[in-house]
Design an enzyme around this catalytic site. Structure first.
Site, PDB file in Angstrom:
ATOM      1  N   SER A  60      -9.787   2.397   2.964  1.00 57.41           N
ATOM      2  CA  SER A  60      -8.905   3.090   2.057  1.00 57.41           C
ATOM      3  C   SER A  60      -8.008   2.162   1.236  1.00 57.41           C
ATOM      4  CB  SER A  60      -8.001   4.034   2.846  1.00 57.41           C
ATOM      5  OG  SER A  60      -7.163   3.295   3.727  1.00 57.41           O
ATOM      6  N   LYS A  76       0.845  -1.198   0.000  1.00 56.63           N
ATOM      7  CA  LYS A  76       0.000   0.000   0.000  1.00 56.63           C
ATOM      8  C   LYS A  76       0.882   1.251   0.000  1.00 56.63           C
ATOM      9  CE  LYS A  76      -3.977   1.958   2.534  1.00 56.63           C
ATOM     10  NZ  LYS A  76      -4.825   1.821   3.748  1.00 56.63           N
ATOM     11  N   SER A 105      -9.792  -0.201   7.055  1.00 56.28           N
ATOM     12  CA  SER A 105      -9.229  -0.072   5.700  1.00 56.28           C
ATOM     13  C   SER A 105      -8.580  -1.329   5.156  1.00 56.28           C
ATOM     14  CB  SER A 105      -8.217   1.076   5.651  1.00 56.28           C
ATOM     15  OG  SER A 105      -8.882   2.306   5.758  1.00 56.28           O
TER      16      SER A 105
END
EC number: 6.3.5.7
Lengths: 505, 497
Positions: free
Chosen positions: A155, A80, A179
């Site tokens: 997210s 990420k 997330s």
């Protein structure tokens, strides 16, 4: 030739060990898949083909020399974009960090390298991890591989979509309020948020320091456990990391896969169901609970009355911490720099840069947080929120006296359409209703696919929460549920997802 | 734009001063407060930095245990309570030399609190109460390029050096200091001076005010005499010498009185002290609305020093500098003035060591406060930074005592020591500085001097012994200084009486 992208990380590790393939071959297969489908999915912000192949070649050399670094040595991974990667761009999905290349690795990234996992690239996310749909990325939304018109969650939608679309067998995510878990639920993948302090946050660009955790994003529970053991454990660079060994996670996942949950008490949380929860999601959830009972578990209903305040509490603590964390983006040392006019002062440059560099959701939360911390409001907002946070932690303590793990649907709905909730922040925030309490209390939670909702044929997830430090329980119960569901389905859930385009395209 | 001032004595006729002193002490830990970067002063800009002290995205702080230890020792030496549990807090404000745009500091949970220090001014003791001493990190340093004053206004551009960012600081804050009246300026100075001595004795800081390792902010307000109501205060920053502390208090008292006397109000503001002109000027206005949005630092865990550790540290405290000074003054027989000069010159330790090496107290004082203080002053150094050790001074004085050197020759030995020519004995040997004790040569020189100065010789014969000085000078000149003046005098008197 096998399609290596359809294999789990554990299967890839076995194939590598058996000499059936090489890390270069596996890595190249994933790079090809990315080239084929990521134009449609947009899970990646940056792909490092050259670096990944070089790392894969090194892994193959180690294997030949008999000097392997870990069981996952040679299995590629996506990271990420909120985690600092030495030499690779790290944007956090924000314009303000466009082009920034960190001079150092986050501890979890360093541990990936030390374990020999080639890094494929950096995955898309809501700007600074603020969002539940990845639509707040400054670089465009990620699309859900199950339906490209829908959100992949957020997210960490990029990491979940990358794994769901077979672009990577493994990914790292971060979870501040869901997330990792909510994207897992809406993409039919597995995601685990570790106990707070269980995985180092050093190099994780903080959204809310007291809530953030790095965790695994995978297609199976066992893969999550394998990855968790690589990244977890004490780090002297993170003062909040816990100085004690991890419980045996891979063993727990393997034990769970035997399918026996005799004596395990499963607590169903009263407050995390009811109006507003999609019927198809609730049906799949109930089915999962029934399967766990069939595996020998005992079900108890537990009430956590303070959970109704969790969302409000979260949206005071998170913006407060974020408003301070994001102050460092001021154009002085790195990232975007906007000159409003010739000869502008430092203050004017800061203002113009922050105005141009931050998206609306980020600005909204900076304003909220600044307000919540302001003199005269601190006690009523931030102070009060910390008290409610304690109450939520107490609810968990009481619940864990009655049950070994707590369960709920991971998210109230399946994936919604891109754009559907973009203009309604509250509706967007409600997506994280079930996942937020675990962050507030610091307890671990895993999301496991529970099947497809009847109304829309889209994936739903079950969340399994355990007491702090007892991540192994998540893996054991999660693996047991996964095994029971697999037996029922006959094939992994993701086999039902659209093929997108073939790797040869 | 100069301020109207009122004569100091007139201020006191109408007002009582209240002071508050905030002193920042830069610790001498080897590494920074929250990372492993070195703290050495004077390195090339931005060479002692890392992701943490640069505030790079993702980097995290880790507390320096040695800094906590120093904070506790300072607190104990100031008679403070030590918190059993305290946290760091973020002080949020934007400034280019602050990497994170918040300073990691302590807010309502300082590690040390409720202490005091007794300050002596001319034999009178004032108790200065300490509100708190807390830990924090220093900021970077801005250098404003272009413009006349080096200040930000008018500068073409600014450069920032982050080497200082993250250096551990202890901020020591007094409670309002009341009841000092006319002695307010001296009390302020004496407090900072004693605090500096304490810091030196604790060996927790370089304690160099000239290098900014001790920085004082002076808060001052006046209240109408006898009213007991605190007035509006100003905070004067950048007061970086003991003398300036005293002058700044005096100046602000006079300025406040003039403003209040003209019926105007004191503006609550930050003021800058100008060492060169001895005045303060208005800085930014500091209203109570200034809001740092403090909250506990979520990246750090609480600091909870065990009572065992605190007691262990209490056992490491040095003798209280005030008590030590009283003891040494009595042992050495120094007058109050001599002692004050000694302390003021920072020469207490070197004199003590010189005496320990066998020199008499008065001789040690004479060298360190005379010849050596003069040379230190010329070079902008403190006496303890000179290339001359207490052992060197003791040896030089021993040579004087045994008659091998006189004071003039001794000064030449110091020249040699400053030039790095070796030990005192090596300098004496190499430069041929030893006194000539050859009586024949000396006797000849005396005869020559008498012959050359018959008038003077006659005076001495008439009993005007004081006139011998002129002949001694002539003899010393001929001997190129390498004679014992006392012996020369004896010889002159022997020959003429």
């Amino acid at each position: 030739m096998s399609d290596w992208t359809r294999k789990t990380a554990a299967e890839l590790a076995d194939a590598l060990a058996a000499g059936e393939t090489t890390s270069v071959e596996i890595t190249q297969a994933h790079l090809d898949r990315i080239a084929a489908v990521d134009g449609a999915v947009h899970a990646f912000l940056h792909v490092d083909a050259e670096g990944a192949l070089a790392q894969a070649a090194e892994s193959d050399a180690r294997r030949a020399a008999g000097t392997l670094l870990s069981v996952l040595d040679g299995v590629p991974i996506a990271v990420k974009d909120v985690l600092a990667t030495n030499g690779l761009p790290t944007t956090c999905g924000s314009k303000i960090l466009e082009g920034w290349v960190p001079p150092y690795d986050a501890t979890v990234v360093r541990r990936l390298r030390e374990a020999g996992l080639p890094i494929l690239g950096k995955t898309n996310m809501d700007e600074f991890a603020m969002g539940s749909s990845t639509e707040h990325s400054a670089y465009g939304a990620t699309h859900n591989p199950w339906d490209l018109d829908r959100i992949p969650g957020g997210s960490g939608g990029g990491s979940a979509a990358a794994v769901a679309a077979f672009e990577a067998p493994l990914a790292l995510g971060t979870d501040t309020g869901g997330s990792i878990r909510q994207p897992g639920a809406v993409t039919g993948t597995v995601g685990h948020k570790p106990t707070y302090g269980g995985v180092s946050r050093y190099g994780l660009v903080a959204l809310a320091n007291s809530l953030d955790q790095v965790g695994p994003v995978t297609r199976t529970v066992l893969d999550s456990a394998l990855l968790h053991e690589v990244i977890g454990g004490h780090d002297p660079l993170d003062s909040t990391s816990i100085d004690q060994p991890l419980p045996p996670l891979v063993d727990a996942a393997k034990q769970g896969a035997d399918g026996d949950l005799t004596g395990v008490r499963i607590g169903v949380i009263t407050e995390l169901a009811g109006d507003g929860w999609q019927p198809g999601v609730m049906t799949r959830f109930q089915e999962s609970v029934d399967l766990m009972v069939a595996a020998g578990a005992e079900v108890v209903e537990v009430s956590c009355p303070s959970f109704v305040h969790a969302l409000a509490t979260y949206y005071l603590i998170l913006p407060a911490e974020a408003s301070s964390n994001l102050a460092k983006f001021d154009a002085m040392r790195y990232g975007l720099r906007v000159w409003p006019e010739e000869g502008a002062s430092a203050e004017e440059v800061m203002r113009a840069t922050r105005d141009a560099g931050f998206g609306d959701e980020v600005k909204r939360r900076i304003i909220l947080g600044t307000y919540a911390l302001s003199s005269g409001y601190y006690d009523a907002y931030y102070g009060q929120a910390q008290k409610v946070r304690t109450l939520i932690a107490r609810d968990f303590e009481a619940a864990f006296e009655k049950a070994d793990v707590l369960v709920s649907p991971t998210a109230p709905t399946t994936a919604f359409k891109l754009g559907e909730k973009l203009d309604d922040p509250i509706a967007m925030y409600l997506n994280d209703l079930a996942t937020i309490p675990a962050n507030l209390a610091g307890v671990p939670g895993i999301s496991v696919p529970s099947g497809l909702a009847d109304e829309d044929g889209l994936p739903a997830g079950v969340q399994i929460l355990a007491p702090a430090l007892a991540d192994d329980r998540c893996y054991r119960v999660g693996a047991a549920l996964e095994a029971a569901l697999l037996k029922q389905w006959g094939a992994p859930l993701l086999d039902k997802a659209p093929a997108l385009e073939g790797p040869s395209a | 734009m100069s301020d109207t001032l009122i004569a100091f004595d007139d201020v006191l006729a109408s007002y009582d001063p209240a002071m508050g002193l905030e002193v920042h002490v830069e610790l001498n830990t080897l590494t920074k407060m929250f990372c492993g970067c070195p703290t050495e002063f004077g390195a090339a800009p931005n060479t002692q930095v890392c992701p943490t002290c640069l505030g790079l995205p993702g980097a995290m702080p880790v507390v320096n245990r040695k800094a906590v230890e120093s904070a506790i020792r300072i607190g104990l030496a100031l008679n403070c309570d030590i918190a059993e549990w305290c946290r760091f807090a973020r002080k949020n404000y934007f400034y280019p030399d602050m990497p994170k745009n918040f300073q990691t500091s302590q807010y309502d949970e300082p590690i040390c609190f409720d202490g005091y220090m007794d300050v002596d001014v001319d034999g009178e003791t004032f108790r200065v109460e300490i509100e708190r001493a807390h830990m924090e990190e220093d900021t970077g340093k801005s250098l404003h390029v272009g413009g006349a004053t080096g200040r930000i206004h008018g500068a073409d551009h600014s450069l920032v050096d982050y080497n200082r960012a993250g250096i551990p600081l202890i901020e020591i804050v007094t409670k309002p200091i009341l009841g000092t009246g006319a002695k307010a300026p001296e009390v302020a100075r004496a407090y900072v001076a004693q605090l500096r001595d304490l810091i030196v004795a604790l060996d927790v800081s370089d304690a160099r005010m000239d290098q900014g390792s001790i920085r004082a902010d002076v808060n001052l307000s006046l209240s109408p005499k006898g009213s007991g109501v605190l007035g509006t205060r100003t905070e004067t920053k950048n007061v970086n010498s003991l003398r300036s502390v005293e002058r700044a208090v005096r100046y602000e008292m006079s300025r406040h009185a003039a403003v209040l006397g003209s019926g105007q109000k004191i503006l609550q503001e930050t003021r800058h002290w100008h060492e060169d002109t001895g005045v303060t000027t208005s800085g930014r206005e500091k209203s109570d609305a200034e809001d740092y949005r403090y909250f506990p630092e979520p990246d750090l865990v609480p600091v909870a020093p065990s009572r065992e550790w605190v007691e262990e540290l209490r056992g490491t405290l040095p003798e209280n500098p005030t008590a030590r000074r009283a003891r040494l003054q009595a042992e050495w027989g120094f007058s109050d003035l001599e002692m004050r000069d000694t302390v003021g010159a920072g020469a207490l330790n070197v004199i003590e060591q010189t005496i320990a090496a066998g020199t008499s107290p008065q001789a040690a004082r004479k060298w360190w406060l005379g010849e050596l203080a003069r040379r230190a002053n010329e070079q902008g150094l403190l006496v303890d930074a000179l290339p001359v050790t207490p052992a060197d001074v003791a040896r030089v004085q021993a040579l004087v005592d045994e008659g091998s050197l006189n004071d003039k020759l001794a000064r030449q030995v110091f020249d040699g020591l400053f030039a790095g020519e070796g030990t005192p004995d090596e300098v004496v040997a190499a430069r041929g500085l030893a006194i000539v004790s050859d009586e024949g040569a000396l006797s000849t020189a005396v005869d020559n001097a008498i012959a050359a100065n018959p008038d003077v010789a006659d005076k001495i014969r008439d009993g005007k012994v004081a006139a011998a000085g002129a002949l001694i000078g002539a003899v010393m000149k001929e001997m190129r200084g390498q004679a014992d003046a006392g012996r020369v005098r004896e010889l002159i008197l022997e020959k003429l009486q």
